[in-house]
Design a protein around this motif. Structure first.
Motif, short mmCIF file in Angstrom:
data_model
loop_
_atom_site.label_atom_id
_atom_site.label_comp_id
_atom_site.label_asym_id
_atom_site.label_seq_id
_atom_site.Cartn_x
_atom_site.Cartn_y
_atom_site.Cartn_z
N LEU A 99 9.63 -9.37 -7.57
CA LEU A 99 8.69 -9.14 -8.68
C LEU A 99 7.35 -8.65 -8.17
O LEU A 99 6.75 -7.70 -8.71
N LEU A 100 6.85 -9.28 -7.12
CA LEU A 100 5.55 -8.89 -6.58
C LEU A 100 5.58 -7.50 -5.97
O LEU A 100 4.62 -6.73 -6.08
N ALA A 101 6.70 -7.15 -5.33
CA ALA A 101 6.81 -5.81 -4.75
C ALA A 101 6.83 -4.76 -5.85
O ALA A 101 6.18 -3.70 -5.74
N ALA A 102 7.56 -5.03 -6.93
CA ALA A 102 7.60 -4.07 -8.04
C ALA A 102 6.23 -3.96 -8.69
O ALA A 102 5.76 -2.85 -9.04
N SER A 103 5.53 -5.09 -8.86
CA SER A 103 4.19 -5.07 -9.46
C SER A 103 3.21 -4.32 -8.56
O SER A 103 2.37 -3.54 -9.04
N TYR A 104 3.30 -4.54 -7.27
CA TYR A 104 2.39 -3.87 -6.33
C TYR A 104 2.55 -2.36 -6.44
O TYR A 104 1.56 -1.61 -6.48
N ARG A 105 3.78 -1.89 -6.50
CA ARG A 105 4.00 -0.45 -6.57
C ARG A 105 3.48 0.12 -7.89
O ARG A 105 2.91 1.21 -7.93
N SER A 106 3.69 -0.61 -8.98
CA SER A 106 3.22 -0.10 -10.27
C SER A 106 1.70 -0.13 -10.37
O SER A 106 1.10 0.69 -11.07
N LEU A 107 1.05 -1.07 -9.66
CA LEU A 107 -0.40 -1.21 -9.75
C LEU A 107 -1.14 -0.27 -8.81
O LEU A 107 -2.14 0.36 -9.19
N PHE A 108 -0.66 -0.18 -7.58
CA PHE A 108 -1.46 0.49 -6.55
C PHE A 108 -0.85 1.79 -6.04
O PHE A 108 -1.37 2.37 -5.08
N GLU A 109 0.25 2.22 -6.64
CA GLU A 109 0.86 3.47 -6.20
C GLU A 109 -0.10 4.62 -6.47
O GLU A 109 -0.50 4.86 -7.60
N GLY A 110 -0.50 5.32 -5.43
CA GLY A 110 -1.38 6.47 -5.57
C GLY A 110 -2.84 6.15 -5.68
O GLY A 110 -3.67 7.06 -5.86
N CYS A 111 -3.21 4.86 -5.60
CA CYS A 111 -4.63 4.50 -5.68
C CYS A 111 -5.33 4.86 -4.37
O CYS A 111 -4.81 4.57 -3.28
N PRO A 112 -6.51 5.47 -4.45
CA PRO A 112 -7.25 5.80 -3.23
C PRO A 112 -7.78 4.53 -2.56
O PRO A 112 -8.10 3.54 -3.22
N GLY A 113 -7.81 4.53 -1.25
CA GLY A 113 -8.36 3.41 -0.50
C GLY A 113 -7.36 2.33 -0.17
O GLY A 113 -7.69 1.37 0.52
N VAL A 114 -6.16 2.44 -0.69
CA VAL A 114 -5.11 1.45 -0.39
C VAL A 114 -4.30 1.97 0.79
O VAL A 114 -3.69 3.04 0.71
N GLY A 115 -4.30 1.25 1.88
CA GLY A 115 -3.62 1.70 3.09
C GLY A 115 -2.12 1.76 2.92
O GLY A 115 -1.52 0.94 2.22
N GLU A 116 -1.52 2.73 3.57
CA GLU A 116 -0.06 2.87 3.53
C GLU A 116 0.60 1.78 4.39
O GLU A 116 0.11 1.44 5.46
N GLY A 117 1.70 1.25 3.91
CA GLY A 117 2.48 0.30 4.68
C GLY A 117 2.01 -1.13 4.61
O GLY A 117 2.58 -2.00 5.28
N ARG A 118 0.97 -1.41 3.81
CA ARG A 118 0.48 -2.80 3.74
C ARG A 118 1.53 -3.71 3.09
O ARG A 118 1.74 -4.84 3.53
N LEU A 119 2.16 -3.23 2.04
CA LEU A 119 3.17 -4.04 1.37
C LEU A 119 4.37 -4.29 2.28
O LEU A 119 4.91 -5.41 2.34
N GLU A 120 4.79 -3.25 3.00
CA GLU A 120 5.95 -3.38 3.88
C GLU A 120 5.69 -4.40 4.99
O GLU A 120 6.54 -5.25 5.30
N ALA A 121 4.50 -4.33 5.59
CA ALA A 121 4.17 -5.29 6.65
C ALA A 121 4.07 -6.71 6.10
O ALA A 121 4.52 -7.68 6.73
N PHE A 122 3.48 -6.82 4.89
CA PHE A 122 3.35 -8.11 4.23
C PHE A 122 4.73 -8.72 3.96
O PHE A 122 5.00 -9.89 4.27
N ALA A 123 5.65 -7.92 3.40
CA ALA A 123 6.99 -8.42 3.06
C ALA A 123 7.81 -8.71 4.31
O ALA A 123 8.58 -9.68 4.36
N ALA A 124 7.67 -7.88 5.35
CA ALA A 124 8.46 -8.08 6.57
C ALA A 124 8.13 -9.40 7.24
O ALA A 124 9.01 -10.12 7.73
N ALA A 125 6.84 -9.77 7.26
CA ALA A 125 6.45 -11.03 7.88
C ALA A 125 7.02 -12.22 7.12
O ALA A 125 7.49 -13.20 7.72
N LEU A 126 7.01 -12.15 5.79
CA LEU A 126 7.52 -13.26 4.99
C LEU A 126 9.05 -13.36 5.06
O LEU A 126 9.60 -14.46 5.17
N THR A 127 9.73 -12.23 5.00
CA THR A 127 11.20 -12.28 5.08
C THR A 127 11.66 -12.76 6.46
O THR A 127 12.69 -13.43 6.57
#
Length: 571
Positions: free
Chosen positions: A97-125
């Motif tokens: 749910l959080l991954a889907a929300s993150y993409r809908s909220l911050f997809e294409g937003c300026p200033g948001v670094g690429e790969g932050r969600l992936e690194a965040f999810a990889a550490a938790l999984t």
């Protein structure tokens, strides 16, 4: 608007927000044109705290990690399926749910670094996988394999849903976790099969050693062999049925490349079936190869015989049947890794059977030889009286050979005997000849000097067939009995060569040898083997005699007839 933004930010710091409320709050802040980079940071921080709480709840169910790997850890309160269900519905579900929300909220937003969600999810999984590994390690027993398969299937399905959102969130690690769990269960089944076989062997040894009430016979060797063989084969088939649950069509992870190829070949066929057959052959062979520790009971000869027959049956039919069954249930890929060919396993089983049967012959031959050796070494051959009877030890030898003949005949075929001469049981022995040529009576020589007798004996040996005492035996009864008789009579020969005899001592050897000839020839594959060795015994006795005057053959026959015993003979 600023006041609304402050109220929303205050609410954003509320730890009780669920993923849906968190998403709504961040979405409104973005509409108020709050900095996306700050909102992204706060979103991941809040989501991370919630997910960490769920991981902590899962970890609380696990005992502390023990680096020594001791098996004293108490069993978990819930089963593996319940643990995976909670992890999938809470942690993995919220992460999706959080991954889907993150993409809908911050997809294409300026200033948001690429790969932050992936690194965040990889550490938790990665942490979630570690907790699941620890929980799987608590499954020390075999338990319910179907429960484990359902748990791994549910884990894989939820992980696959997460990977659709985050392809880099641990696809390889998740697949490897499932593969390791399946491989560990197969390894435990192998250990369980080994323990089961050792238990069956213990039952066989107990049945062989159990005292029998008078008039009541215990189970015969064929019954014990049939029970052992069917029990082990049935257990192996049951294990294959359990392991097949990992490759069922309704299991999601069965479509992974590992379970289509490597699992079928390396884990099941090679790691379970082939490994168990090889271990069984090594274990059986160990009864013949391993030296007996001081104080430890040696394997009973009947057990050696039974294991030899078991390995021979494996070589003939069982191995082929097991491998065919395994290949049908776990079909290997054409381009998969190389497998152990059936003939190689059959050769190992036959080698174990040969070693066991050779050892059986040596053990039984040594037991009979020990009686003969003691009977020769403890007798005064110079001062003995004129023989009137066959010595009791010779009767005991014939009785023991007869019992061995019955025992071997329960598990092995008769075998082929050389055509017998019509007067085998009536043949006389000359104390001056070691000729091995069959005939009604061995030629009797009266040499002019003792030296001539010894020379004549050696000359005749040059033209006689050499007897190999410790040659490998064939898988039939007459070959086994021939090997035992050769060891026994060769021991008698060597013991006689070390003694000095008087006239009556020589005559006693003559009587004993004739008595053995009356009965032992019928057990051997070739009567000439018995005749030749007994001839050498008689010739050696004459050579070691101070007054070599043989007894009349008619008197020898009369004494042996008087000492005749009833023996069951199997042709």
């Amino acid at each position: 608007m600023a006041e609304l933004a402050q109220r929303l930010r205050a609410r954003l710091r509320d730890d009780t927000l669920d993923p849906k409320e968190l998403t709504e709050c961040v979405e409104m802040l973005l509409q108020l044109e709050e900095p996306p980079e700050e909102l992204c940071e706060e979103f991941l921080s809040h989501a991370g705290a919630r997910l960490e709480t769920e991981l902590a709840a899962l970890e609380a169910e696990l005992p502390p990690a023990d680096p020594s790997g001791a098996a004293t850890t108490p069993p978990p309160a819930s089963d593996i399926l319940d643990f995976v269900d909670r992890g999938s519905s809470a942690f993995v579900g919220n992460l999706c749910l959080l991954a889907a929300s993150y993409r809908s909220l911050f997809e294409g937003c300026p200033g948001v670094g690429e790969g932050r969600l992936e690194a965040f999810a990889a550490a938790l999984t990665a942490r979630y996988f570690e907790l699941l590994e620890r929980r799987l390690a608590l499954e020390r027993g075999l338990g319910d394999t179907s429960l484990l398969v359902r748990a791994l299937d549910r884990f894989h399905r939820r992980l696959r849903a997460l990977l659709e959102l985050l392809p880099t969130a641990g696809a390889e690690a998740g697949a490897a976790l499932v593969a390791r769990a399946a491989g560990e269960r197969v390894a435990r089944y192998l250990r369980a099969l080994q323990t089961f076989f050792l238990g069956c062997l213990g039952d066989v040894r107990q049945a062989l050693a159990a005292p029998r009430p008078p008039g009541k016979e215990g189970p015969g060797l064929p019954d014990l062999l049939a029970t052992l063989s069917s029990s082990v084969l049935g257990q192996l088939k049951a294990v294959l049925a359990y392991v097949q649950l990992f490759t069922a069509k309704d299991v999601a992870f069965a479509s992974l490349p590992y379970f289509k190829g490597e699992f079928c070949v390396e884990a099941v066929r090679e790691g379970l079936v082939v490994a168990f057959v090889r271990w069984l052959c090594r274990t059986a062979r160990g009864f013949a190869d391993s030296p007996t520790e001081r104080g430890a009971p040696a394997a009973p000869p009947a057990l050696l015989l039974l294991l030899a027959r078991l390995c021979l049956d494996y070589e003939a039919t069982t191995i082929s049947y097991i491998l065919t069954l395994t290949d049908e249930q776990f079909p290997p890929e054409d381009t998969g890794p190389a497998v152990t060919p059936g003939p190689a396993l059959c050769a190992e089983a036959r080698g174990a059977a040969q070693r066991l049967l050779d050892h059986y012959v040596q053990v039984q031959g040594a037991a009979v030889a020990q009686m003969l050796r003691k009977s020769v070494e403890t007798r005064d051959w110079l001062g003995t009286v004129e023989p009137r009877n066959v010595r009791a030890v010779m009767k005991r030898v014939v009785e023991d050979i007869t019992a061995i003949d019955v025992q071997v005949g329960q598990l092995f075929e008769e075998g082929v005997r050389r055509a017998q001469s019509s007067d085998s049981s009536r043949r006389a022995f000359s104390v001056y000849s070691s000729s091995r040529a069959p005939g009604r009576y061995a030629p009797s020589y009266t040499p002019s000097a003792p030296m001539d007798t010894h020379l004549l004996s050696n000359i005749q040996k040059l033209f006689s067939e050499r007897i190999d005492i410790f040659s490998p035996v064939e898988f039939n009864k007459v070959s086994v009995l021939t090997g035992i008789i050769k060891i026994s009579l060769k021991t008698l020969l060597e013991c006689v060569r070390l003694r000095t005899l008087g006239r009556f001592g020589l005559q006693q050897v003559q009587v004993d040898g004739h008595y053995l000839q009356l009965y032992l020839w019928r057990f051997a594959a070739d009567e000439r083997v018995v005749q030749g060795l007994l001839d050498e015994v008689a010739a050696s006795a004459a050579h070691r005699c101070l007054d070599p005057v043989p007894m009349e053959h008619s008197v020898v026959e009369l004494i042996c007839e008087r000492g005749k015993i009833l023996i069951l003979s199997f042709w």
